[in-house]
Design a protein around this motif. Structure first.
Motif: not given
Length: 117
Positions: A94-101, A103-114
């Motif tokens: 899962c990727c995530a984005a964190s705002e440098k200034r 404080g906003r934060y978001y995540e993606g839904q995820g991707a399966q790796v096998t």
């Protein structure tokens, strides 16, 4: 509306490679640090790679030397290049984005790796 959409997951044999992409929309990509988490069944969530707005990267010991995080501000996309994959790398990434200034934060839904042996 902010969206992070991962792609590039799938099934690969041990020793193989995959590149995950995280396409961001609805935010100023260059203002966000990016992180890649993974979670395998029965295991704790793990931060495997982080990329700052300045381009610095950090990695978990378990992936150091095999994974590379990068970003393309022009494409609003973060990448995780994964080489020499091992079965223990099998997880939802899962990727995530964190705002440098700000404080906003978001995540993606995820991707399966096998990774098969």
């Amino acid at each position: 509306q902010v969206q992070l959409v991962e792609s590039g997951g799938g099934l690969v044999q041990a020793g193989g490679s995959l590149r995950l992409s995280c396409a961001a929309s609805g935010l100023t990509f260059s203002s966000y640090g990016m992180g890649w988490f993974r979670q395998a069944p029965g295991k704790q969530r793990e931060l495997v790679a982080a990329l700052t707005t300045g381009g610095s990267t950090t990695y978990a010991d378990s992936v150091k030397g095999r994974f590379t995080a990068s970003g393309d501000n022009a494409k609003n996309t973060a990448y995780l290049q994964m080489n020499n994959l091992k079965p223990e790398d099998t997880a939802v990434y899962c990727c995530a984005a964190s705002e440098k200034r700000g404080g906003r934060y978001y995540e993606g839904q995820g991707a399966q790796v096998t990774v098969s042996p």
